[in-house]
Enzyme design. Structure first.
Site, PDB file in Angstrom:
ATOM      1  N   LYS A  74      -3.792 -11.372  -6.588  1.00 17.49           N
ATOM      2  CA  LYS A  74      -5.037 -11.510  -5.825  1.00 17.49           C
ATOM      3  C   LYS A  74      -6.153 -10.653  -6.451  1.00 17.49           C
ATOM      4  CE  LYS A  74      -5.677  -8.921  -2.087  1.00 17.49           C
ATOM      5  NZ  LYS A  74      -5.806  -8.320  -0.765  1.00 17.49           N
ATOM      6  N   LYS A  79       0.827  -1.213   0.000  1.00 15.51           N
ATOM      7  CA  LYS A  79       0.000   0.000   0.000  1.00 15.51           C
ATOM      8  C   LYS A  79       0.855   1.255   0.000  1.00 15.51           C
ATOM      9  CE  LYS A  79      -4.392  -1.669   1.756  1.00 15.51           C
ATOM     10  NZ  LYS A  79      -5.434  -1.574   2.767  1.00 15.51           N
ATOM     11  N   LYS A 103     -10.357  -5.045  -5.102  1.00 14.55           N
ATOM     12  CA  LYS A 103     -11.180  -3.960  -5.636  1.00 14.55           C
ATOM     13  C   LYS A 103     -10.319  -2.771  -6.055  1.00 14.55           C
ATOM     14  CE  LYS A 103     -12.834  -4.027  -0.987  1.00 14.55           C
ATOM     15  NZ  LYS A 103     -13.924  -4.421  -0.154  1.00 14.55           N
TER      16      LYS A 103
HETATM   17  P1  TYM Z   1     -10.440  -6.866   3.587  1.00  7.01           P
HETATM   18  O1  TYM Z   1     -11.532  -5.889   3.800  1.00  7.01           O
HETATM   19  O2  TYM Z   1      -9.361  -6.535   2.627  1.00  7.01           O
HETATM   20  O3  TYM Z   1     -11.032  -8.262   3.165  1.00  7.01           O
HETATM   21  C1  TYM Z   1     -12.074  -8.901   3.917  1.00  7.01           C
HETATM   22  C2  TYM Z   1     -11.839 -10.396   3.906  1.00  7.01           C
HETATM   23  O4  TYM Z   1     -11.785 -10.879   2.554  1.00  7.01           O
HETATM   24  C3  TYM Z   1     -10.606 -11.658   2.360  1.00  7.01           C
HETATM   25  N1  TYM Z   1     -10.166 -11.475   0.954  1.00  7.01           N
HETATM   26  C4  TYM Z   1      -9.973 -12.485   0.095  1.00  7.01           C
HETATM   27  N2  TYM Z   1     -10.100 -13.817   0.228  1.00  7.01           N
HETATM   28  C5  TYM Z   1      -9.835 -14.580  -0.853  1.00  7.01           C
HETATM   29  N3  TYM Z   1      -9.441 -14.067  -2.064  1.00  7.01           N
HETATM   30  C6  TYM Z   1      -9.308 -12.742  -2.246  1.00  7.01           C
HETATM   31  N4  TYM Z   1      -8.951 -12.261  -3.422  1.00  7.01           N
HETATM   32  C7  TYM Z   1      -9.582 -11.885  -1.124  1.00  7.01           C
HETATM   33  N5  TYM Z   1      -9.542 -10.540  -0.957  1.00  7.01           N
HETATM   34  C8  TYM Z   1      -9.901 -10.315   0.316  1.00  7.01           C
HETATM   35  C9  TYM Z   1      -9.603 -11.091   3.351  1.00  7.01           C
HETATM   36  O5  TYM Z   1      -8.597 -12.011   3.656  1.00  7.01           O
HETATM   37  C10 TYM Z   1     -10.492 -10.785   4.536  1.00  7.01           C
HETATM   38  O6  TYM Z   1     -10.663 -11.937   5.330  1.00  7.01           O
HETATM   39  N6  TYM Z   1      -7.628  -6.086   7.609  1.00  7.01           N
HETATM   40  C11 TYM Z   1      -8.820  -6.739   7.129  1.00  7.01           C
HETATM   41  C12 TYM Z   1     -10.072  -6.306   7.852  1.00  7.01           C
HETATM   42  C13 TYM Z   1      -9.967  -6.449   9.323  1.00  7.01           C
HETATM   43  C14 TYM Z   1      -9.967  -7.644  10.068  1.00  7.01           C
HETATM   44  C15 TYM Z   1      -9.888  -7.257  11.424  1.00  7.01           C
HETATM   45  C16 TYM Z   1     -10.033  -8.986   9.713  1.00  7.01           C
HETATM   46  C17 TYM Z   1      -9.915  -5.403  10.194  1.00  7.01           C
HETATM   47  N7  TYM Z   1      -9.853  -5.900  11.465  1.00  7.01           N
HETATM   48  C18 TYM Z   1      -9.860  -8.205  12.444  1.00  7.01           C
HETATM   49  C19 TYM Z   1     -10.003  -9.932  10.738  1.00  7.01           C
HETATM   50  C20 TYM Z   1      -9.912  -9.532  12.073  1.00  7.01           C
HETATM   51  C21 TYM Z   1      -8.982  -6.403   5.662  1.00  7.01           C
HETATM   52  O7  TYM Z   1      -8.503  -5.428   5.186  1.00  7.01           O
HETATM   53  O8  TYM Z   1      -9.798  -7.261   4.998  1.00  7.01           O
END
Ligand code: TYM
Length: 332
Positions: A196, A114, A199
Site C-alpha cells: 500500500k 504497527k 506516508k
Molecule cells: P488514515 O489516516 O490512515 O487514512 C485516511 C483514509 O485514507 C485511506 N487510505 C488509502 N486509500 C487508498 N489507498 C491507499 N494507499 C490509502 N492509504 C490510506 C484510508 O483507508 C482512510 O480512509 N483509522 C483511520 C482514521 C480514522 C477513521 C475514523 C476513519 C479514525 N477514526 C472513523 C473512518 C472512521 C486512519 O488511520 O486512516
C-alpha cells in the site's frame, strides 16, 4: 441535521495526505456533501498511538484541517472538526472498550503491522485504536463511512461492537456501512506495487504527497517500478502498471480501455510522464487553495471552533444516552 443519511469519516494528521489518502478517501468525501449530512474529522487522538513530536503534531493537524477544506470540504455545509476538540469520543471509547474483546483487537492487521514497526512502543492506545475509531463513528450514529480498503477490518469491528452493545443494552446504535470505491480503494507504493502507498514508507519515491510540487510529482512517477514488458494494459501480475492505470483513471476519469487505446504502441516512459503530469495538474488547484487557507489562521480557527461545537452538540446527546443505558447515574 435532517432526515438525510449521515456520513462520518476521519483522517490522521501524520504529515500531508498521500495520493492514496486522496484517491482512496478524501477526494470522494466532497461530492457526498451534495446528498448527505457529512461529518469529517482530523483524528489527532489516533495519531498519538505512535510517537509524535508535539509541535509538529499541532502543525500537521492544522495543515490537515486546511487540506480537508482545500479538497472541497465546506464548513458551511458539513461539520469539520478536530477529534481532540470533542472529548465525547474518549468518553464513549471507554464504554466501547468494555464491549470489545482482547481477541478481536489482537486480530487487527494494522495493530500487528504497527507493533512490528514500533516494537519499542506497543502501547495500549495502539491496541485499542479500533475501539476509539468505533467511538468516532458511533458517537454520531453514522450510517455510512467512506474509507479505503485498509480500514475495512476496523469498520467490521466497529459494526461488531455496535451489535454487541445493542444486544446487551437494547437497540441503540446504527450499524455503519463501509463505502469503499471499486477503483482506487488501495493505491499502491510506486516503488513496491505489492504494498500500500503509505506516508510511513522509508523511500520518499514510494509515495506522492498531495502538496508535492509538479517537478517532484513527475520525478516520482518517472521512477515508478513497473515490469519488464512494454505494454500499457491492465492485467493480472502487472501490479506497477495496474497501479499507474488506476491512478491515471482516477484523475482523468478515463476508463482502462480508453487508457490502453491512448498508449497503444507507446512505451512506459511516455505513460509514466503522462500520469505524473495528469496528477500534478489535477492537484494544482488543491495546492493553491491550501496555500491560501493555511495563511489565514484566524479563519481556520473560526471554522474548527464552530465544527467542534456542532460535533459536541450531537455526540454529547448520544454519549449521555449510552451512559444512561449502561447504568451510570444521570448527573442531573
Ligand atoms: P488514515 O489516516 O490512515 O487514512 C485516511 C483514509 O485514507 C485511506 N487510505 C488509502 N486509500 C487508498 N489507498 C491507499 N494507499 C490509502 N492509504 C490510506 C484510508 O483507508 C482512510 O480512509 N483509522 C483511520 C482514521 C480514522 C477513521 C475514523 C476513519 C479514525 N477514526 C472513523 C473512518 C472512521 C486512519 O488511520 O486512516
Amino acid at each position: 441535521m435532517d432526515d438525510k443519511k449521515l456520513i462520518f469519516s476521519a483522517i490522521q494528521p501524520t504529515g500531508t495526505f498521500t495520493l492514496g489518502n486522496y484517491i482512496g478517501a478524501v477526494r470522494n468525501w466532497a461530492p457526498l456533501q451534495d446528498k448527505y449530512d457529512c461529518i469529517y474529522c482530523i483524528a489527532d487522538m489516533h495519531a498519538i498511538t505512535v510517537k509524535q513530536e508535539p509541535a509538529k503534531l499541532r502543525q500537521n493537524s492544522l495543515a490537515a484541517y486546511a487540506l480537508l477544506m482545500a479538497c472541497g470540504m465546506d464548513p458551511k455545509r458539513s461539520i469539520l472538526f478536530i477529534q481532540s476538540h470533542a472529548p465525547t469520543h474518549a468518553l464513549l471509547n471507554w464504554v466501547l472498550c468494555c464491549n470489545t474483546q482482547f481477541g478481536e483487537l489482537s486480530r487487527m492487521t494494522q495493530f500487528k503491522d504497527k507493533s512490528q514497526r514500533h516494537p519499542d512502543d506497543v502501547n495500549a492506545g495502539l491496541f485499542t485504536y479500533p475501539s476509539l475509531m468505533a467511538a468516532d463513528i458511533l458517537a454520531y450514529n453514522a450510517d455510512m463511512v467512506p474509507v479505503g480498503v485498509d480500514q475495512k477490518q476496523h469498520l467490521e469491528l466497529a459494526r461488531n461492537i455496535a451489535q454487541r452493545f445493542n444486544q446487551r443494552y437494547g437497540d441503540f446504535f446504527t450499524l455503519p456501512e463501509p463505502l469503499i470505491l471499486e477503483v482506487g480503494a488501495k493505491v499502491m507504493s510506486l516503488q513496491d506495487p505489492t504494498k500500500k502507498m503509505s506516508k510511513s514508507d522509508e523511500n520518499p519515491n514510494a509515495c506522492v504527497l498531495i502538496l508535492d510540487d509538479k517537478d517532484t510529482i513527475i520525478r516520482k512517477f518517472k521512477r515508478a517500478v513497473t515490469d519488464s514488458e512494454a505494454e500499457v494494459v491492465f492485467r493480472e501480475g502487472k501490479d506497477g502498471i495496474n497501479n499507474l492505470m488506476t491512478i491515471y483513471s482516477s484523475v482523468t476519469g478515463k476508463d482502462f480501455a480508453a487508457i490502453e487505446a491512448e498508449f497503444a504502441g507507446k512505451g512506459y516512459g511516455d505513460f509514466k510522464l503522462a500520469v505524473g503530469e495528469a496528477v500534478a495538474d489535477h492537484l494544482e488547484p488543491v495546492r493553491t487553495e491550501f496555500d491560501r487557507l493555511i495563511a489565514d489562521k484566524a479563519y481556520l480557527k473560526e471554522c474548527y471552533t464552530t465544527g467542534a461545537e456542532q460535533a459536541m452538540k450531537i455526540s454529547s446527546r448520544i454519549v449521555s444516552k449510552v451512559y444512561h443505558k449502561v447504568g451510570f447515574v444521570d448527573p442531573r
